[in-house]
Design a protein around this motif. Sequence first.
Motif, PDB file in Angstrom:
ATOM      1  N   LEU A 169       0.829  -1.206   0.000  1.00 39.11           N
ATOM      2  CA  LEU A 169       0.000   0.000   0.000  1.00 39.11           C
ATOM      3  C   LEU A 169       0.861   1.253   0.000  1.00 39.11           C
ATOM      4  O   LEU A 169       0.593   2.204  -0.751  1.00 39.11           O
ATOM      5  N   LEU A 170       1.904   1.269   0.821  1.00 41.26           N
ATOM      6  CA  LEU A 170       2.779   2.439   0.879  1.00 41.26           C
ATOM      7  C   LEU A 170       3.471   2.668  -0.459  1.00 41.26           C
ATOM      8  O   LEU A 170       3.621   3.807  -0.910  1.00 41.26           O
ATOM      9  N   SER A 171       3.885   1.592  -1.104  1.00 42.08           N
ATOM     10  CA  SER A 171       4.530   1.720  -2.409  1.00 42.08           C
ATOM     11  C   SER A 171       3.544   2.253  -3.443  1.00 42.08           C
ATOM     12  O   SER A 171       3.875   3.136  -4.239  1.00 42.08           O
ATOM     13  N   GLN A 172       2.333   1.734  -3.425  1.00 42.82           N
ATOM     14  CA  GLN A 172       1.293   2.212  -4.350  1.00 42.82           C
ATOM     15  C   GLN A 172       1.032   3.702  -4.130  1.00 42.82           C
ATOM     16  O   GLN A 172       0.914   4.476  -5.082  1.00 42.82           O
ATOM     17  N   ASN A 173       0.969   4.113  -2.883  1.00 42.82           N
ATOM     18  CA  ASN A 173       0.693   5.519  -2.567  1.00 42.82           C
ATOM     19  C   ASN A 173       1.852   6.445  -2.917  1.00 42.82           C
ATOM     20  O   ASN A 173       1.671   7.658  -3.018  1.00 42.82           O
ATOM     21  N   GLN A 174       3.046   5.898  -3.090  1.00 43.09           N
ATOM     22  CA  GLN A 174       4.198   6.714  -3.436  1.00 43.09           C
ATOM     23  C   GLN A 174       4.402   6.839  -4.945  1.00 43.09           C
ATOM     24  O   GLN A 174       5.361   7.473  -5.389  1.00 43.09           O
ATOM     25  N   ALA A 175       3.531   6.244  -5.731  1.00 38.77           N
ATOM     26  CA  ALA A 175       3.664   6.303  -7.191  1.00 38.77           C
ATOM     27  C   ALA A 175       3.226   7.689  -7.677  1.00 38.77           C
ATOM     28  O   ALA A 175       2.133   7.876  -8.189  1.00 38.77           O
ATOM     29  N   VAL A 176       4.099   8.646  -7.518  1.00 37.11           N
ATOM     30  CA  VAL A 176       3.778  10.045  -7.807  1.00 37.11           C
ATOM     31  C   VAL A 176       3.566  10.230  -9.300  1.00 37.11           C
ATOM     32  O   VAL A 176       4.409   9.848 -10.115  1.00 37.11           O
ATOM     33  N   ILE A 180       7.316   9.595 -13.736  1.00 34.71           N
ATOM     34  CA  ILE A 180       6.947   8.335 -14.365  1.00 34.71           C
ATOM     35  C   ILE A 180       7.851   7.195 -13.921  1.00 34.71           C
ATOM     36  O   ILE A 180       7.397   6.067 -13.702  1.00 34.71           O
ATOM     37  N   GLN A 181       9.139   7.479 -13.758  1.00 35.63           N
ATOM     38  CA  GLN A 181      10.045   6.436 -13.300  1.00 35.63           C
ATOM     39  C   GLN A 181       9.620   5.898 -11.940  1.00 35.63           C
ATOM     40  O   GLN A 181       9.588   4.692 -11.699  1.00 35.63           O
ATOM     41  N   THR A 182       9.300   6.819 -11.037  1.00 35.15           N
ATOM     42  CA  THR A 182       8.850   6.423  -9.705  1.00 35.15           C
ATOM     43  C   THR A 182       7.550   5.643  -9.785  1.00 35.15           C
ATOM     44  O   THR A 182       7.365   4.635  -9.092  1.00 35.15           O
ATOM     45  N   GLN A 183       6.654   6.102 -10.620  1.00 36.02           N
ATOM     46  CA  GLN A 183       5.354   5.453 -10.755  1.00 36.02           C
ATOM     47  C   GLN A 183       5.508   3.992 -11.180  1.00 36.02           C
ATOM     48  O   GLN A 183       4.947   3.089 -10.548  1.00 36.02           O
ATOM     49  N   ALA A 184       6.265   3.751 -12.236  1.00 33.07           N
ATOM     50  CA  ALA A 184       6.446   2.388 -12.740  1.00 33.07           C
ATOM     51  C   ALA A 184       7.112   1.508 -11.695  1.00 33.07           C
ATOM     52  O   ALA A 184       6.702   0.362 -11.470  1.00 33.07           O
ATOM     53  N   SER A 185       8.137   2.027 -11.041  1.00 32.35           N
ATOM     54  CA  SER A 185       8.871   1.250 -10.048  1.00 32.35           C
ATOM     55  C   SER A 185       7.992   0.889  -8.859  1.00 32.35           C
ATOM     56  O   SER A 185       7.968  -0.268  -8.408  1.00 32.35           O
ATOM     57  N   TYR A 187       4.620   0.851  -8.582  1.00 30.87           N
ATOM     58  CA  TYR A 187       3.492  -0.017  -8.906  1.00 30.87           C
ATOM     59  C   TYR A 187       3.932  -1.472  -9.056  1.00 30.87           C
ATOM     60  O   TYR A 187       3.250  -2.390  -8.590  1.00 30.87           O
ATOM     61  N   THR A 188       5.072  -1.706  -9.707  1.00 34.59           N
ATOM     62  CA  THR A 188       5.534  -3.080  -9.879  1.00 34.59           C
ATOM     63  C   THR A 188       6.034  -3.668  -8.561  1.00 34.59           C
ATOM     64  O   THR A 188       5.874  -4.869  -8.311  1.00 34.59           O
ATOM     65  N   THR A 189       6.616  -2.833  -7.708  1.00 33.48           N
ATOM     66  CA  THR A 189       7.017  -3.308  -6.373  1.00 33.48           C
ATOM     67  C   THR A 189       5.790  -3.746  -5.582  1.00 33.48           C
ATOM     68  O   THR A 189       5.783  -4.816  -4.950  1.00 33.48           O
ATOM     69  N   ALA A 190       4.747  -2.926  -5.623  1.00 36.85           N
ATOM     70  CA  ALA A 190       3.507  -3.280  -4.930  1.00 36.85           C
ATOM     71  C   ALA A 190       2.916  -4.570  -5.495  1.00 36.85           C
ATOM     72  O   ALA A 190       2.425  -5.424  -4.754  1.00 36.85           O
ATOM     73  N   LEU A 191       2.976  -4.730  -6.816  1.00 41.15           N
ATOM     74  CA  LEU A 191       2.445  -5.944  -7.443  1.00 41.15           C
ATOM     75  C   LEU A 191       3.209  -7.176  -6.977  1.00 41.15           C
ATOM     76  O   LEU A 191       2.612  -8.235  -6.724  1.00 41.15           O
ATOM     77  N   ASP A 192       4.525  -7.074  -6.862  1.00 41.69           N
ATOM     78  CA  ASP A 192       5.324  -8.194  -6.355  1.00 41.69           C
ATOM     79  C   ASP A 192       4.860  -8.615  -4.966  1.00 41.69           C
ATOM     80  O   ASP A 192       4.727  -9.806  -4.668  1.00 41.69           O
ATOM     81  N   GLU A 325      -4.327  -1.344 -10.815  1.00 44.10           N
ATOM     82  CA  GLU A 325      -5.677  -1.836 -10.544  1.00 44.10           C
ATOM     83  C   GLU A 325      -5.650  -3.219  -9.912  1.00 44.10           C
ATOM     84  O   GLU A 325      -6.476  -3.522  -9.036  1.00 44.10           O
ATOM     85  N   ILE A 326      -4.711  -4.061 -10.319  1.00 40.25           N
ATOM     86  CA  ILE A 326      -4.555  -5.364  -9.657  1.00 40.25           C
ATOM     87  C   ILE A 326      -4.269  -5.145  -8.173  1.00 40.25           C
ATOM     88  O   ILE A 326      -4.872  -5.782  -7.300  1.00 40.25           O
ATOM     89  N   ASN A 327      -3.363  -4.221  -7.895  1.00 42.02           N
ATOM     90  CA  ASN A 327      -3.037  -3.919  -6.500  1.00 42.02           C
ATOM     91  C   ASN A 327      -4.255  -3.407  -5.745  1.00 42.02           C
ATOM     92  O   ASN A 327      -4.520  -3.827  -4.606  1.00 42.02           O
ATOM     93  N   ARG A 328      -4.980  -2.482  -6.353  1.00 41.82           N
ATOM     94  CA  ARG A 328      -6.155  -1.910  -5.680  1.00 41.82           C
ATOM     95  C   ARG A 328      -7.170  -2.986  -5.322  1.00 41.82           C
ATOM     96  O   ARG A 328      -7.737  -2.985  -4.218  1.00 41.82           O
ATOM     97  N   GLN A 329      -7.435  -3.903  -6.259  1.00 46.61           N
ATOM     98  CA  GLN A 329      -8.432  -4.941  -5.996  1.00 46.61           C
ATOM     99  C   GLN A 329      -8.012  -5.829  -4.824  1.00 46.61           C
ATOM    100  O   GLN A 329      -8.847  -6.254  -4.031  1.00 46.61           O
ATOM    101  N   ALA A 330      -6.709  -6.085  -4.702  1.00 46.32           N
ATOM    102  CA  ALA A 330      -6.230  -6.860  -3.545  1.00 46.32           C
ATOM    103  C   ALA A 330      -6.415  -6.060  -2.261  1.00 46.32           C
ATOM    104  O   ALA A 330      -6.838  -6.599  -1.225  1.00 46.32           O
TER     105      ALA A 330
END
Length: 391
Positions: A169-176, A180-185, A187-192, A325-330
Motif C-alpha cells: 500500500l505504501l509503495s502504491q501511494n508513493q507512485a507520484v 513516471i520512473q517512480t510510478q512504474a517502479s 506499482y511493480t514493487t507493490a504488485l510483487d 488496478e490489480i493492486n487496488r483490488q487486492a
Amino acid sequence: MDKEHLFPLYNLDVGLSLVRPQLEDLRFGPFSIDFVEDYESKVRELTQPLQLQTSMKFGGGEVIGDEIQAEPVYARDWICTAHALHKGAEEKSFLAASPINDGGLWDLCELLTFFTGRRVTADPYKVRHGAAYRYVGKGIKICYQAIHAVAHAWPNRERFVEAKLEMALLSQNQAVFDMIQTQASHYTTALDIVCAQYRPKAANAVENVRIDKKTKSRLKDAVEKAVYECEGLTDSQKQSYVRVLSARMDQGLAKGFVAKLEDVLVDFGAVDVPVLTEVKERIRFIDRIRNAIIHNGRLPTPAKDETQEALGQRVAIIVNDIIPEINRQAFYRAFGFDSEDRQKFALDESPLREFFVQGRLGPIIQQMSDLSILDKLFGELNCDTDEDDGD
C-alpha cells in the motif's frame, strides 16, 4: 497526545461541498474530518492533472473532432483543505514498517491518499513526501465516497497488516504521477508484494505450501550434511552450495510469479477457469513488463508486426492502469470490502477483465502515451528481457 487535538490535513479533495455536513459526521477510530470554511477556493488551488478536451463540429455530413490538451497545473505548496479532529481513545498507526504511536494519524493520511488519489498528509509527515503535493492518481470513482471508504477500511487495518500488504500500500501511494520512473517502479514493487502475500480464495488456487520452522530446520541440516559429504567439491564450494540451497529452502514451495498472478486474477473474477491460452499470454506479458522494469529499466521487444510506438503505448496503459488496478483490488479485499461493499462503492468497475479476457485496453492515457516520455523511462525501445517467472 492530548485527548483532543486538531491536525491540519493537506491536499484532501472530496469534491462537492454540499456533502460536507454528512462527511463531517463520520468517525473512524478517534478521528473525524472538519473542512476549512473556504474549502472550495482551497481545492481550486490544488494540482490539476493534464486534461484532454474534445470538441466536435458537424457539417456537410461529416463530424470533425478537435482535441485540445490542457497542461497540468501544479499547486504552489501543500494546501490545507481540512482538519482531522482526534478525540477519544489512543490508537496506533499500523500501515507502516512498524507501528507508530501517533494516535493513528499516519494511517488516516495513507487511507485518504489511497481512496482519494491525492497525496494527503499532515504536518508531522509532509516533509517525507517532498513535492508529492503534485500527486494525482486514480482514487475512488465517486470522490465524496472516499471518506466513507476510509471509515469502512479503518477497523480492518490490523487485518490488512496480518495479510502483509502494508508495504505494498505504501509503495502504491508513493507512485507520484508527475514522476513516471517512480510510478512504474512503485506499482511493480507493490504488485510483487501482492502476488507474494495475497491469499486467493478461489477454488482453483492452490495455497503456497508452508513448512513449519522445525521441519525446515531439519531439512536444512540434512541437505547441509549431504553437501559436505559429497566428494569433488572444495570447502568454499560446499559453503556456497549450502548458502544457495538454504536460501531456496527458506522460500518454501512457493509458485512462480505468473502462477501466483493467475490465481489472484481468478480470485478477482478478472479471468475464468480454465484459463485460456491467450489469457495466459497476457498474464505473461505483465511479467515481461515487470521484469523489464526491475532488471533492465527498458521495454520488452515488440511483438511480431507491432511497432515500437504501439508497444510503448500498450505498456504505458498497462503500467498506469492495469498493474495498479490489480493492486487496488487486492487492497479492497484485504480491507474488508466484500462483493456487496465493492458494488456499493463502484470498486468492481475495473479494466482488468476487459484486458485479460477480451484483450482490450482503454484510450491512451494522458502524457504516459507520449513515446518520448517513455524513452526517458525505458531508454532505447529495443531491449529484450528474460521471460522467466521472476520467483
